[in-house]
Design an enzyme around this catalytic site. Structure first.
Site, PDB file in Angstrom:
ATOM      1  N   ALA A 241       0.890  -1.278  -0.080  1.00  0.00           N
ATOM      2  CA  ALA A 241      -0.069  -0.197  -0.032  1.00  0.00           C
ATOM      3  C   ALA A 241       0.772   1.501  -0.097  1.00  0.00           C
ATOM      4  O   ALA A 241       0.247   2.216  -0.077  1.00  0.00           O
ATOM      5  CB  ALA A 241      -0.858  -0.010   1.154  1.00  0.00           C
TER       6      ALA A 241
ATOM      7  N   ASN B  57       0.771  -4.376   7.960  1.00  0.00           N
ATOM      8  CA  ASN B  57       1.504  -4.647   6.939  1.00  0.00           C
ATOM      9  C   ASN B  57       2.582  -3.627   6.409  1.00  0.00           C
ATOM     10  O   ASN B  57       3.612  -3.957   5.946  1.00  0.00           O
ATOM     11  CB  ASN B  57       0.584  -5.266   5.678  1.00  0.00           C
ATOM     12  CG  ASN B  57       0.046  -6.567   5.850  1.00  0.00           C
ATOM     13  OD1 ASN B  57       0.468  -7.557   6.511  1.00  0.00           O
ATOM     14  ND2 ASN B  57      -1.280  -6.583   5.956  1.00  0.00           N
TER      15      ASN B  57
ATOM     16  N   HIS C 212      -0.332   7.222   4.402  1.00  0.00           N
ATOM     17  CA  HIS C 212       0.750   6.703   5.022  1.00  0.00           C
ATOM     18  C   HIS C 212       1.880   7.741   4.576  1.00  0.00           C
ATOM     19  O   HIS C 212       2.033   8.212   3.607  1.00  0.00           O
ATOM     20  CB  HIS C 212       1.063   5.519   4.107  1.00  0.00           C
ATOM     21  CG  HIS C 212      -0.039   4.651   4.084  1.00  0.00           C
ATOM     22  ND1 HIS C 212      -0.157   3.499   5.090  1.00  0.00           N
ATOM     23  CD2 HIS C 212      -0.957   4.150   2.890  1.00  0.00           C
ATOM     24  CE1 HIS C 212      -1.351   2.947   4.753  1.00  0.00           C
ATOM     25  NE2 HIS C 212      -1.567   3.072   3.436  1.00  0.00           N
TER      26      HIS C 212
HETATM   27  N1  LIG Z   1       1.186  -5.200   2.437  1.00  0.00           N
HETATM   28  C1  LIG Z   1       0.101  -4.513   2.339  1.00  0.00           C
HETATM   29  O1  LIG Z   1       0.298  -3.252   2.024  1.00  0.00           O
HETATM   30  C2  LIG Z   1      -1.184  -5.165   2.498  1.00  0.00           C
HETATM   31  C3  LIG Z   1      -2.454  -4.286   2.084  1.00  0.00           C
HETATM   32  C4  LIG Z   1      -3.607  -4.540   2.053  1.00  0.00           C
HETATM   33  C5  LIG Z   1      -3.857  -5.911   2.482  1.00  0.00           C
HETATM   34  N2  LIG Z   1      -2.806  -6.653   2.567  1.00  0.00           N
HETATM   35  C6  LIG Z   1      -3.093  -8.476   2.795  1.00  0.00           C
HETATM   36  O2  LIG Z   1      -3.857  -8.740   1.759  1.00  0.00           O
HETATM   37  C7  LIG Z   1      -4.586  -9.811   2.462  1.00  0.00           C
HETATM   38  C8  LIG Z   1      -5.784 -10.065   1.320  1.00  0.00           C
HETATM   39  O3  LIG Z   1      -6.616  -8.929   1.304  1.00  0.00           O
HETATM   40  P1  LIG Z   1      -7.919  -9.231   0.844  1.00  0.00           P
HETATM   41  O4  LIG Z   1      -8.707  -7.948   0.674  1.00  0.00           O
HETATM   42  O5  LIG Z   1      -7.879  -9.823  -0.600  1.00  0.00           O
HETATM   43  O6  LIG Z   1      -8.778 -10.069   1.686  1.00  0.00           O
HETATM   44  P2  LIG Z   1     -10.209 -10.855   1.384  1.00  0.00           P
HETATM   45  O7  LIG Z   1     -10.663 -11.130   2.991  1.00  0.00           O
HETATM   46  O8  LIG Z   1     -11.243 -10.105   0.471  1.00  0.00           O
HETATM   47  O9  LIG Z   1      -9.902 -12.292   0.775  1.00  0.00           O
HETATM   48  C9  LIG Z   1      -8.818 -13.044   1.580  1.00  0.00           C
HETATM   49  C10 LIG Z   1      -8.778 -14.415   0.558  1.00  0.00           C
HETATM   50  O10 LIG Z   1      -7.965 -15.139   1.054  1.00  0.00           O
HETATM   51  C11 LIG Z   1      -8.526 -16.759   1.350  1.00  0.00           C
HETATM   52  N3  LIG Z   1      -8.069 -17.041   2.618  1.00  0.00           N
HETATM   53  C12 LIG Z   1      -7.756 -16.516   3.671  1.00  0.00           C
HETATM   54  N4  LIG Z   1      -7.154 -17.328   4.814  1.00  0.00           N
HETATM   55  C13 LIG Z   1      -6.540 -18.301   4.175  1.00  0.00           C
HETATM   56  C14 LIG Z   1      -6.104 -19.596   4.379  1.00  0.00           C
HETATM   57  N5  LIG Z   1      -5.434 -19.774   5.438  1.00  0.00           N
HETATM   58  N6  LIG Z   1      -5.768 -20.262   3.322  1.00  0.00           N
HETATM   59  C15 LIG Z   1      -6.218 -20.183   2.106  1.00  0.00           C
HETATM   60  N7  LIG Z   1      -6.866 -19.159   1.622  1.00  0.00           N
HETATM   61  C16 LIG Z   1      -7.219 -18.238   2.564  1.00  0.00           C
HETATM   62  C17 LIG Z   1      -9.969 -16.191   1.416  1.00  0.00           C
HETATM   63  O11 LIG Z   1     -10.762 -17.593   1.356  1.00  0.00           O
HETATM   64  C18 LIG Z   1     -10.021 -15.298   0.335  1.00  0.00           C
HETATM   65  O12 LIG Z   1     -10.226 -15.993  -0.743  1.00  0.00           O
HETATM   66  C19 LIG Z   1      -5.105  -9.172   3.798  1.00  0.00           C
HETATM   67  O13 LIG Z   1      -5.405 -10.149   4.693  1.00  0.00           O
HETATM   68  C20 LIG Z   1      -3.670  -8.369   4.287  1.00  0.00           C
HETATM   69  O14 LIG Z   1      -3.051  -9.103   4.957  1.00  0.00           O
HETATM   70  C21 LIG Z   1      -1.625  -6.431   2.534  1.00  0.00           C
END
Ligand SMILES: NC(=O)c1ccc[n+]([C@@H]2O[C@H](COP(=O)([O-])OP(=O)(O)OC[C@H]3O[C@@H](n4cnc5c(N)ncnc54)[C@H](O)[C@@H]3O)[C@@H](O)[C@H]2O)c1
Length: 268
Positions: A125, A191, A221
Site C-alpha cells: 500500500a 503490513n 501513509h
Molecule cells: N502489504 C500491504 O500493504 C497490504 C495491504 C492490504 C492488504 N494486505 C493483505 O492482503 C490480504 C488479502 O486482502 P483481501 O482484501 O483480498 O482479503 P479478502 O478477505 O477479500 O480475501 C481473502 C482471501 O484469502 C482466502 N484465505 C484466507 N485465509 C486463507 C487460508 N488460510 N488459506 C487459504 N486461503 C485463505 C480467503 O478465502 C479469501 O479468498 C489481507 O489479509 C492483508 O494481510 C496487505
C-alpha cells in the site's frame, strides 16, 4: 510464467484481472487459486475466471506453479509459506506483517535457503520502498512511519481501549513505538509498518505512529527518512478496493506489478 494464488478475495481478483488485462506486457498465467475451506463453494459459484479454485496446497502444487502469490492473510503465510519455499517454489507474500514475529521470519528465511527459492515482498500500500532500501546501502539515520486513518478504521483494534473512536473530534496519535511492537499490537494494520521496517532500519529501530483522524476519508501513509545519501518524506493517500474496503487498491496492483517484473526482460 505459471502463477498459483493463495486467496481469491478482493485482492486476488484484482491481481488476476490485471494480469489477464495486460497480456501485451506480460505472459503471466494464473493457473489456480486456493481459498479458505469456508469460502470454497461460494468462490467457486462466483468464479468469474476460467480458473480452478481449490482448498488444498498439494492440489495447487500439482498444477506446477513457478511462483505462488499469497493474497490471503497472515494465517495463510503461516499455514503454507514454509512448504512452498521448501518445495523450491518462489513465494510472494503481501501479508508482510506476519514477519514481525522473529521466529516466523527465521523459519521462512531458512525454508527459502533450503529450497533455493526466493520470497518476494512487494511494496503493497505504500511507495518509496525503492528509495528507502537503496538509501539503506548508504546508511540510515532514522525512519519514521505514520499511519493516519479515519477514526472508525481503527475499530476492532486495541485503539478502542485508548480512544472513543465514534466520538473523536480531533486527530489523536494513540500509539508511538517500534515497528515490531506496533505490528504485534495491531496485527490487522501491520503490513505497511512491517514493509517499511524490512526495507529500512528493521523492526526494532523503525519508529511508528498510529493516528485516528475523524477528518480523514482515506488511509494516509507518511514515511520520513534521514539517510547519509539524503533525506526524503513521502505521503500517500490510498483508496480502498471496492470489493474489500479494508484493503488498499494499490496493494493489489503492487502484487500484479511484482509478478509481471518476475517475468520481464526490462524491469522498472
Ligand atoms: N502489504 C500491504 O500493504 C497490504 C495491504 C492490504 C492488504 N494486505 C493483505 O492482503 C490480504 C488479502 O486482502 P483481501 O482484501 O483480498 O482479503 P479478502 O478477505 O477479500 O480475501 C481473502 C482471501 O484469502 C482466502 N484465505 C484466507 N485465509 C486463507 C487460508 N488460510 N488459506 C487459504 N486461503 C485463505 C480467503 O478465502 C479469501 O479468498 C489481507 O489479509 C492483508 O494481510 C496487505
Amino acid at each position: 510464467m505459471r502463477i498459483g494464488l493463495i486467496g481469491l478475495g478482493g485482492m486476488g481478483k484484482v491481481v488476476v484481472s490485471s494480469l489477464m488485462g495486460n497480456k501485451s506486457i506480460s505472459a503471466c498465467e494464473v493457473i489456480g487459486a486456493i481459498v479458505a475451506p469456508e469460502h470454497l463453494s461460494q468462490t467457486r459459484d462466483e468464479n468469474q475466471f476460467d480458473l480452478p479454485v481449490l482448498d488444498d496446497l498439494q492440489a495447487l502444487l500439482a498444477l506446477k506453479p513457478d511462483v505462488v502469490a499469497e493474497c490471503a492473510g497472515h494465517s495463510a503465510v503461516l499455514q503454507y509459506g514454509e512448504q512452498i519455499l521448501r518445495a523450491g517454489i518462489d513465494l510472494l507474500v503481501i501479508s508482510i506483517g506476519v514477519l514481525a514475529d522473529e521466529q516466523v521470519y527465521e523459519r521462512l528465511h531458512a525454508a527459502a535457503i533450503d529450497g533455493k527459492a526466493t520470497m518476494f515482498l512487494p511494496a503493497g500500500a505504500v511507495g518509496g520502498i525503492d528509495a528507502l532500501s537503496a538509501a539503506r546501502l548508504a546508511g540510515l539515520n532514522s525512519v519514521t512511519y505514520k499511519a493516519r486513518k479515519p477514526a472508525m478504521a481503527w475499530s476492532g483494534t486495541a485503539a478502542e481501549e485508548k480512544l472513543n473512536l465514534a466520538e473523536l473530534e480531533d486527530a489523536e496519535c494513540f500509539y508511538k513505538g517500534s515497528a515490531r511492537e506496533a505490528a504485534l499490537l495491531y496485527p490487522k494494520n501491520s503490513n505497511v509498518a512491517a514493509t517499511v521496517a524490512l526495507a529500512g532500519l528493521g523492526f526494532d529501530n523503525t519508529s511508528v505512529e498510529l493516528i485516528a483522524d475523524p477528518e480523514a476519508t482515506e488511509n494516509i501513509h507518511e514515511i520520513e527518512v534521514d539517510a547519509v545519501s539524503g533525506s526524503f518524506r513521502i505521503s500517500l493517500s490510498g483508496r480502498p478496493l471496492i470489493d474489500s474496503p479494508k484493503t488498499s487498491a494499490l496493494a493489489a496492483y503492487s502484487v500484479a506489478k511484482c509478478l509481471i517484473d518476475m517475468d520481464s526482460a526490462i524491469i522498472i
